[in-house]
Design a protein around this motif. Structure first.
Motif, PDB file in Angstrom:
ATOM      1  N   ASP A 296       0.867  -1.143   0.234  1.00  0.00           N
ATOM      2  CA  ASP A 296       0.085  -0.023   0.072  1.00  0.00           C
ATOM      3  C   ASP A 296       0.980   1.205  -0.009  1.00  0.00           C
ATOM      4  O   ASP A 296       0.547   2.274  -0.466  1.00  0.00           O
ATOM      5  CB  ASP A 296      -0.983  -0.028   1.097  1.00  0.00           C
ATOM      6  CG  ASP A 296      -1.989  -0.836   1.037  1.00  0.00           C
ATOM      7  OD1 ASP A 296      -2.330  -1.388  -0.114  1.00  0.00           O
ATOM      8  OD2 ASP A 296      -2.674  -1.427   2.012  1.00  0.00           O
ATOM      9  N   LEU A 297       2.001   1.123   0.915  1.00  0.00           N
ATOM     10  CA  LEU A 297       2.629   2.173   1.056  1.00  0.00           C
ATOM     11  C   LEU A 297       3.613   2.652  -0.507  1.00  0.00           C
ATOM     12  O   LEU A 297       3.483   3.611  -1.076  1.00  0.00           O
ATOM     13  CB  LEU A 297       3.774   2.016   1.947  1.00  0.00           C
ATOM     14  CG  LEU A 297       4.941   3.221   2.063  1.00  0.00           C
ATOM     15  CD1 LEU A 297       4.452   4.422   2.798  1.00  0.00           C
ATOM     16  CD2 LEU A 297       6.222   2.577   2.653  1.00  0.00           C
ATOM     17  N   ARG A 299       2.536   1.740  -3.446  1.00  0.00           N
ATOM     18  CA  ARG A 299       1.562   2.025  -4.261  1.00  0.00           C
ATOM     19  C   ARG A 299       1.134   3.693  -4.206  1.00  0.00           C
ATOM     20  O   ARG A 299       1.094   4.223  -5.188  1.00  0.00           O
ATOM     21  CB  ARG A 299       0.274   1.315  -4.200  1.00  0.00           C
ATOM     22  CG  ARG A 299      -0.229   1.023  -5.566  1.00  0.00           C
ATOM     23  CD  ARG A 299      -1.724  -0.106  -5.552  1.00  0.00           C
ATOM     24  NE  ARG A 299      -0.987  -1.154  -5.230  1.00  0.00           N
ATOM     25  CZ  ARG A 299      -1.476  -1.921  -4.429  1.00  0.00           C
ATOM     26  NH1 ARG A 299      -2.477  -1.792  -3.600  1.00  0.00           N
ATOM     27  NH2 ARG A 299      -1.181  -3.389  -4.249  1.00  0.00           N
ATOM     28  N   SER A 300       1.047   3.874  -3.135  1.00  0.00           N
ATOM     29  CA  SER A 300       1.029   5.595  -2.784  1.00  0.00           C
ATOM     30  C   SER A 300       2.032   6.464  -3.062  1.00  0.00           C
ATOM     31  O   SER A 300       1.848   7.536  -3.513  1.00  0.00           O
ATOM     32  CB  SER A 300       0.245   5.821  -1.214  1.00  0.00           C
ATOM     33  OG  SER A 300       1.180   6.219  -0.482  1.00  0.00           O
ATOM     34  N   ARG A 303       1.989   6.618  -6.903  1.00  0.00           N
ATOM     35  CA  ARG A 303       0.940   7.373  -7.395  1.00  0.00           C
ATOM     36  C   ARG A 303       1.073   8.931  -7.029  1.00  0.00           C
ATOM     37  O   ARG A 303       1.163   9.658  -8.197  1.00  0.00           O
ATOM     38  CB  ARG A 303      -0.677   7.128  -6.644  1.00  0.00           C
ATOM     39  CG  ARG A 303      -1.731   7.690  -7.326  1.00  0.00           C
ATOM     40  CD  ARG A 303      -2.826   6.943  -6.923  1.00  0.00           C
ATOM     41  NE  ARG A 303      -3.108   5.795  -6.317  1.00  0.00           N
ATOM     42  CZ  ARG A 303      -3.190   5.404  -5.033  1.00  0.00           C
ATOM     43  NH1 ARG A 303      -3.196   6.175  -4.132  1.00  0.00           N
ATOM     44  NH2 ARG A 303      -3.279   4.034  -4.700  1.00  0.00           N
ATOM     45  N   ARG A 304       1.655   9.325  -5.981  1.00  0.00           N
ATOM     46  CA  ARG A 304       2.095  10.579  -5.535  1.00  0.00           C
ATOM     47  C   ARG A 304       3.101  11.151  -6.645  1.00  0.00           C
ATOM     48  O   ARG A 304       2.977  12.309  -7.257  1.00  0.00           O
ATOM     49  CB  ARG A 304       2.268  10.746  -4.228  1.00  0.00           C
ATOM     50  CG  ARG A 304       2.750  12.028  -3.828  1.00  0.00           C
ATOM     51  CD  ARG A 304       2.146  12.618  -2.515  1.00  0.00           C
ATOM     52  NE  ARG A 304       2.608  13.914  -2.412  1.00  0.00           N
ATOM     53  CZ  ARG A 304       3.799  14.345  -1.517  1.00  0.00           C
ATOM     54  NH1 ARG A 304       4.263  13.334  -1.004  1.00  0.00           N
ATOM     55  NH2 ARG A 304       4.036  15.531  -1.325  1.00  0.00           N
TER      56      ARG A 304
END
Ligand code: TRP
Length: 327
Positions: A296-297, A299-300, A303-304
């Protein structure tokens, strides 16, 4: 703040050559520059047209970047393939890149020799894609190893040519950036000169203690000095280069003295070197495991990074389109 761009191809895990050659510079530049660090997944297709699992390899490098201390709060970290603007700039740059000069690039010639059945156009235009990576952010500095000098020269040519054709001073000419001379050429331990994936002589950041010991103990040496204070042959110099990077000055001096009075035992040196590499890399290895487990980390962060890199890229590209005349 001055802009900085650099990237690494996701064709394997980060090794000590990547780490000391480029990534330590990335980490140190973060506070003083506006940094864009990316994972060159498109570039990897020039040599690996059918990647096993490109998604996985890009996330692996991302976790390793973070583990090394590249900080998403300070730098923009992104996947090359998330920023489509790069492709349009690549196309424009290709229109002004000449077959002759691309064919003369030594990395092209080497790769063409290595993969004679796949001398593809992407391989030929690798330097213009790299130029697009850099110019899309109008970056001034590019932390890269010495082996990238010719590609950097092409990037400067692309910038100059674009400026000349349209009669303005739009793209700055990007310069290679090395933090220190000592940190840039990481030798292989097999006597082949450089540590590199294609050389198959790498110590990886993710290697555990046992693996590192095994690799270091296998390092090529000679039969030992017989004349006091003689110059070191390359394979021995390589071991000392390593020692200088990961060991204390006292340790280096100890083995220098042993070399100079011809009492050196390579087994001792290698044992010490392996222990010091392990001590150096162990915290990084632990962080790689932590980050790799946190999808999750990752991926974020990606994305950012994609959003921020795209924003910077769109700014440049809309000006480029305007300059060329697409309105
Ligand atoms: N060619 C670089 C290498 O092999 C990777 C790369 C691609 C790169 N695009 C870049 C490096 C842009 C710096 C800037 O190491």
């Amino acid at each position: 703040m001055e802009k900085v761009v650099s990237g690494i191809r996701p064709t394997g895990n980060l090794h000590l050559g990547n780490y000391f050659g480029a990534v330590t510079s990335f980490v140190r530049m973060q506070d003083d520059y506006d940094c864009y660090f990316f994972i060159a997944d498109w570039h990897s297709l020039t040599t690996h047209p059918k990647p096993d699992n490109i998604q996985q390899s890009t996330y692996t490098i991302l976790a390793e970047y973070l583990a090394c201390g590249i900080d998403p709060e300070k730098s923009v970290i992104y996947m090359q393939s998330d920023v489509k603007e790069v492709l349009e700039l690549y196309l424009y740059l290709n229109m002004n890149a000449y077959l002759g000069e691309l064919e003369r690039v030594t990395t092209f010639k080497e790769k063409a020799r290595k993969q004679p059945d796949n001398v593809n156009a992407g391989l030929l235009t690798y330097p213009t894609l790299m130029a697009a990576d850099i110019l899309i952010h109008r970056a001034l500095k590019v932390p890269v190893g010495k082996d990238q000098e010719q590609n950097m020269e092409m990037a400067r040519k692309c910038a100059r040519r674009f400026n000349n054709i349209y009669g303005l001073d739009f793209f700055p000419e990007p310069q290679s950036f090395h933090f220190s001379e000592k940190a840039i050429k990481i030798p292989g331990l097999d006597g082949s000169g450089k540590m590199g994936k294609s050389e198959g002589n790498c110590i990886y950041l993710k290697d555990d203690a046992k693996t590192i010991q095994k690799k270091v103990m296998k390092a090529v040496t000679d039969s030992g000095p017989t004349v006091p204070c003689s110059p070191k042959p390359e394979v021995i110099e390589n071991l000392f280069t390593f020692l200088n990077i990961v060991s204390t000055p006292d340790t280096v001096q100890y083995f220098e003295d042993k070399w100079n009075d011809c009492s050196i035992r390579y087994g001792d040196l290698k044992k010490q070197l392996a222990a010091d590499i392990v001590a150096y890399t162990e915290p990084i290895r632990q962080r790689i495991e932590q980050f790799s487990a946190d999808r999750d980390l990752l991926r974020s962060v990606a994305r950012r990074g994609a959003e921020m890199a795209t924003e910077s890229a769109q700014k440049t590209l809309s000006e480029v389109r305007h300059i060329i005349g697409f309105r």
